[in-house]
Design a protein around this motif. Structure first.
Motif, PDB file in Angstrom:
ATOM      1  N   ILE A   1       1.409  -1.050   0.099  1.00  8.58           N
ATOM      2  CA  ILE A   1      -0.079   0.397  -0.159  1.00  8.58           C
ATOM      3  C   ILE A   1       1.219   1.325  -0.060  1.00  8.58           C
ATOM      4  O   ILE A   1       1.653   1.574   0.338  1.00  8.58           O
ATOM      5  CB  ILE A   1      -1.244  -0.053   1.447  1.00  8.58           C
ATOM      6  N   ASP A   2       0.377   2.266  -0.864  1.00  4.27           N
ATOM      7  CA  ASP A   2       1.763   3.664  -0.479  1.00  4.27           C
ATOM      8  C   ASP A   2       0.211   4.752  -0.993  1.00  4.27           C
ATOM      9  O   ASP A   2      -0.612   4.765  -1.768  1.00  4.27           O
ATOM     10  CB  ASP A   2       1.931   3.273  -2.496  1.00  4.27           C
ATOM     11  N   LYS A   3       0.132   5.501   0.206  1.00  2.00           N
ATOM     12  CA  LYS A   3      -0.501   6.554   0.333  1.00  2.00           C
ATOM     13  C   LYS A   3       0.224   7.709   0.129  1.00  2.00           C
ATOM     14  O   LYS A   3       0.263   8.724   1.755  1.00  2.00           O
ATOM     15  CB  LYS A   3      -1.810   6.221   1.601  1.00  2.00           C
ATOM     16  N   GLY A   4       0.666   8.429  -1.082  1.00  2.00           N
ATOM     17  CA  GLY A   4       1.233   9.719  -1.257  1.00  2.00           C
ATOM     18  C   GLY A   4       3.010   9.574  -0.774  1.00  2.00           C
ATOM     19  O   GLY A   4       3.400  10.556  -1.311  1.00  2.00           O
ATOM     20  N   THR A   5       3.232   8.220  -0.950  1.00  2.00           N
ATOM     21  CA  THR A   5       4.687   8.184  -1.155  1.00  2.00           C
ATOM     22  C   THR A   5       5.276   8.545  -2.680  1.00  2.00           C
ATOM     23  O   THR A   5       6.450   8.966  -2.659  1.00  2.00           O
ATOM     24  CB  THR A   5       5.100   6.498  -0.733  1.00  2.00           C
ATOM     25  N   LEU A   6       4.680   7.754  -3.567  1.00  2.00           N
ATOM     26  CA  LEU A   6       4.582   7.995  -5.171  1.00  2.00           C
ATOM     27  C   LEU A   6       4.563   8.974  -5.114  1.00  2.00           C
ATOM     28  O   LEU A   6       5.168  10.532  -5.917  1.00  2.00           O
ATOM     29  CB  LEU A   6       3.953   7.125  -6.130  1.00  2.00           C
ATOM     30  N   ASP A   7       3.366  10.267  -4.546  1.00  2.00           N
ATOM     31  CA  ASP A   7       3.538  11.425  -4.909  1.00  2.00           C
ATOM     32  C   ASP A   7       4.128  12.778  -4.600  1.00  2.00           C
ATOM     33  O   ASP A   7       4.928  13.270  -5.423  1.00  2.00           O
ATOM     34  CB  ASP A   7       1.920  11.839  -4.108  1.00  2.00           C
ATOM     35  N   ALA A   8       5.155  12.522  -3.299  1.00  2.00           N
ATOM     36  CA  ALA A   8       6.383  13.085  -2.811  1.00  2.00           C
ATOM     37  C   ALA A   8       7.424  12.988  -3.598  1.00  2.00           C
ATOM     38  O   ALA A   8       8.066  13.664  -4.619  1.00  2.00           O
ATOM     39  CB  ALA A   8       6.687  12.355  -1.252  1.00  2.00           C
ATOM     40  N   LEU A   9       6.859  11.527  -4.256  1.00  5.71           N
ATOM     41  CA  LEU A   9       8.076  11.379  -5.300  1.00  5.71           C
ATOM     42  C   LEU A   9       8.286  12.065  -6.628  1.00  5.71           C
ATOM     43  O   LEU A   9       8.720  12.658  -7.514  1.00  5.71           O
ATOM     44  CB  LEU A   9       8.775   9.920  -5.627  1.00  5.71           C
ATOM     45  N   MET A  10       6.860  12.449  -6.564  1.00  5.64           N
ATOM     46  CA  MET A  10       6.294  13.114  -7.863  1.00  5.64           C
ATOM     47  C   MET A  10       6.718  14.429  -8.190  1.00  5.64           C
ATOM     48  O   MET A  10       5.951  14.998  -9.357  1.00  5.64           O
ATOM     49  CB  MET A  10       5.347  12.382  -8.885  1.00  5.64           C
ATOM     50  N   CYS A  11       7.171  14.948  -7.379  1.00  6.22           N
ATOM     51  CA  CYS A  11       7.307  16.268  -6.736  1.00  6.22           C
ATOM     52  C   CYS A  11       8.018  16.744  -7.794  1.00  6.22           C
ATOM     53  O   CYS A  11       9.673  16.433  -7.411  1.00  6.22           O
ATOM     54  CB  CYS A  11       6.865  17.306  -5.611  1.00  6.22           C
ATOM     55  N   ASP A  12       7.811  17.533  -8.908  1.00  9.66           N
ATOM     56  CA  ASP A  12       9.040  17.775  -9.954  1.00  9.66           C
ATOM     57  C   ASP A  12       8.725  19.316 -10.842  1.00  9.66           C
ATOM     58  O   ASP A  12       7.583  19.297 -10.387  1.00  9.66           O
ATOM     59  CB  ASP A  12       8.875  16.851 -10.614  1.00  9.66           C
ATOM     60  N   LYS A  13       9.456  19.977 -10.412  1.00  7.20           N
ATOM     61  CA  LYS A  13       9.288  21.092 -11.122  1.00  7.20           C
ATOM     62  C   LYS A  13       9.652  21.635 -13.211  1.00  7.20           C
ATOM     63  O   LYS A  13       8.723  22.410 -13.138  1.00  7.20           O
ATOM     64  CB  LYS A  13      10.480  22.174 -11.649  1.00  7.20           C
ATOM     65  N   GLY A  14       9.358  20.036 -13.425  1.00 10.64           N
ATOM     66  CA  GLY A  14       8.775  20.006 -15.063  1.00 10.64           C
ATOM     67  C   GLY A  14       7.304  19.293 -15.019  1.00 10.64           C
ATOM     68  O   GLY A  14       7.509  19.717 -13.936  1.00 10.64           O
ATOM     69  N   ASP A  15       6.526  19.425 -16.785  1.00  2.00           N
ATOM     70  CA  ASP A  15       5.626  20.023 -17.325  1.00  2.00           C
ATOM     71  C   ASP A  15       5.202  18.629 -16.454  1.00  2.00           C
ATOM     72  O   ASP A  15       5.750  17.257 -16.504  1.00  2.00           O
ATOM     73  CB  ASP A  15       5.637  19.514 -18.826  1.00  2.00           C
TER      74      ASP A  15
ATOM     75  N   GLU B   1      12.316   7.703 -13.288  1.00  3.06           N
ATOM     76  CA  GLU B   1      13.324   6.388 -13.169  1.00  3.06           C
ATOM     77  C   GLU B   1      13.080   6.767 -11.757  1.00  3.06           C
ATOM     78  O   GLU B   1      12.470   5.733 -11.051  1.00  3.06           O
ATOM     79  CB  GLU B   1      14.506   7.411 -13.205  1.00  3.06           C
ATOM     80  N   ASN B   2      13.268   7.190 -10.662  1.00  2.00           N
ATOM     81  CA  ASN B   2      12.572   7.296  -9.230  1.00  2.00           C
ATOM     82  C   ASN B   2      11.174   6.328  -8.846  1.00  2.00           C
ATOM     83  O   ASN B   2      11.317   5.686  -8.063  1.00  2.00           O
ATOM     84  CB  ASN B   2      12.797   8.882  -8.097  1.00  2.00           C
ATOM     85  N   VAL B   3      10.377   6.983  -9.594  1.00  2.00           N
ATOM     86  CA  VAL B   3       8.986   6.597  -9.674  1.00  2.00           C
ATOM     87  C   VAL B   3       9.042   4.652 -10.445  1.00  2.00           C
ATOM     88  O   VAL B   3       7.891   3.890  -9.065  1.00  2.00           O
ATOM     89  CB  VAL B   3       8.026   7.380 -10.507  1.00  2.00           C
ATOM     90  N   GLY B   4       9.543   4.908 -11.231  1.00  2.00           N
ATOM     91  CA  GLY B   4       9.932   3.539 -11.920  1.00  2.00           C
ATOM     92  C   GLY B   4      10.617   2.581 -10.617  1.00  2.00           C
ATOM     93  O   GLY B   4       9.583   1.277 -10.588  1.00  2.00           O
ATOM     94  N   ARG B   5      11.303   3.019 -10.296  1.00  2.00           N
ATOM     95  CA  ARG B   5      11.866   2.358  -9.144  1.00  2.00           C
ATOM     96  C   ARG B   5      11.295   1.077  -7.625  1.00  2.00           C
ATOM     97  O   ARG B   5      11.571   0.719  -7.488  1.00  2.00           O
ATOM     98  CB  ARG B   5      13.681   3.138  -8.214  1.00  2.00           C
ATOM     99  N   GLU B   6      10.734   2.436  -7.395  1.00  2.00           N
ATOM    100  CA  GLU B   6       9.799   2.019  -6.030  1.00  2.00           C
ATOM    101  C   GLU B   6       8.674   0.739  -7.216  1.00  2.00           C
ATOM    102  O   GLU B   6       8.187  -0.554  -6.417  1.00  2.00           O
ATOM    103  CB  GLU B   6       8.564   3.143  -5.658  1.00  2.00           C
ATOM    104  N   VAL B   7       7.643   1.230  -7.985  1.00  2.00           N
ATOM    105  CA  VAL B   7       6.939   0.498  -8.416  1.00  2.00           C
ATOM    106  C   VAL B   7       7.589  -0.709  -8.975  1.00  2.00           C
ATOM    107  O   VAL B   7       6.906  -2.415  -8.454  1.00  2.00           O
ATOM    108  CB  VAL B   7       6.383   1.393 -10.090  1.00  2.00           C
ATOM    109  N   ASN B   8       8.646  -1.170  -9.595  1.00  2.00           N
ATOM    110  CA  ASN B   8       9.847  -1.929  -9.573  1.00  2.00           C
ATOM    111  C   ASN B   8       9.175  -2.989  -8.822  1.00  2.00           C
ATOM    112  O   ASN B   8       9.764  -4.242  -8.619  1.00  2.00           O
ATOM    113  CB  ASN B   8      11.035  -1.923 -10.621  1.00  2.00           C
TER     114      ASN B   8
END
Length: 225
Positions: free
Chosen positions: A130-144, A154-161
């Motif tokens: 269960i992930d509640k907010g952790t992936l969202d924290a990794l997604m805090c990015d200045k990009g579009d 890459e960061n998100v993919g590492r957790e999901v993998n």
């Protein structure tokens, strides 16, 4: 987690000036030191999530991995509701020790310092992650948001993998987020599981529960002689 011993954090001083700080260990270490006696639940509480969690988890006799547990009440509330084999991991040693002390009466839970992108767990060792907010924290990015940076992906993919690796066949990865499917789905798609999405709305903001179910291993083909 007893409400007599902890309070929900409302301290605005713990909020970062730059949202990208949510993706750093340093920010969380400092925040948890400031929130020593507090709890904080991103998005939804167990009370809100219980109907969908019960629907998708089924049996309470499962081994649950709580990814980036923080100081949320989710694990403790699930434990009190009968889910009594829960591994809680977070890369902040500060919050892990705080939560270990708070939940000594809940002996079936363990608290481990661990990065969700490099889990020190065996292959196929978990029934539900269960992930509640952790992936969202990794997604805090200045990009579009339509074209996220390669580093963020890459960061998100590492957790999901890693979740894919530690889930048993038939196991489920459950992600609770405010992220809409056209932004989030791409990060979860894997050939090893089937993905479905539930929408949560109590008359206000939309939240989503993504459920990825690990495919069962294919049965070996019969040998014809």
């Amino acid at each position: 987690m007893s409400p007599k011993s902890t309070t929900a954090s409302t301290d605005l001083s713990v909020l970062p000036e730059d949202n990208t700080a949510y993706g750093t260990k340093e920010y969380w270490q400092q925040r948890y030191m400031q929130e020593e006696a507090a709890t904080f639940d991103w998005f939804k509480t167990y009370r809100d999530l219980e109907p969908l969690l019960s629907k998708h988890i089924g049996s309470k006799d499962v081994r649950i991995l709580m990814l980036g547990c923080g100081n949320s009440t989710l694990s403790s509330d699930m434990y009190d509701d009968g889910y009594q084999s829960i591994i809680n991991v977070d890369y902040s040693d500060v919050v892990i020790e705080q939560m270990r002390q708070r939940t000594q009466h809940q002996s079936g839970m363990t608290w481990e310092v661990m990065d969700v992108r490099a889990l020190d767990l065996g292959d196929g060792s978990v029934d539900v992650a269960i992930d509640k907010g952790t992936l969202d924290a990794l997604m805090c990015d200045k990009g579009d948001v339509w074209e996220p940076s390669a580093e963020m992906c890459e960061n998100v993919g590492r957790e999901v993998n890693e979740v894919d690796r530690v889930l048993t066949a038939g196991g489920k990865f459950i992600w609770i987020t405010f992220g809409q499917p056209h932004f989030r789905r791409r990060h979860l798609e894997r050939p090893s599981w089937e993905l479905q999405i539930e929408r949560l709305n109590d008359g206000g903001f939309d939240y989503f529960m993504y459920i990825a179910t690990k495919k069962l291993a294919a049965a070996p083909s019969p040998i014809h002689q």
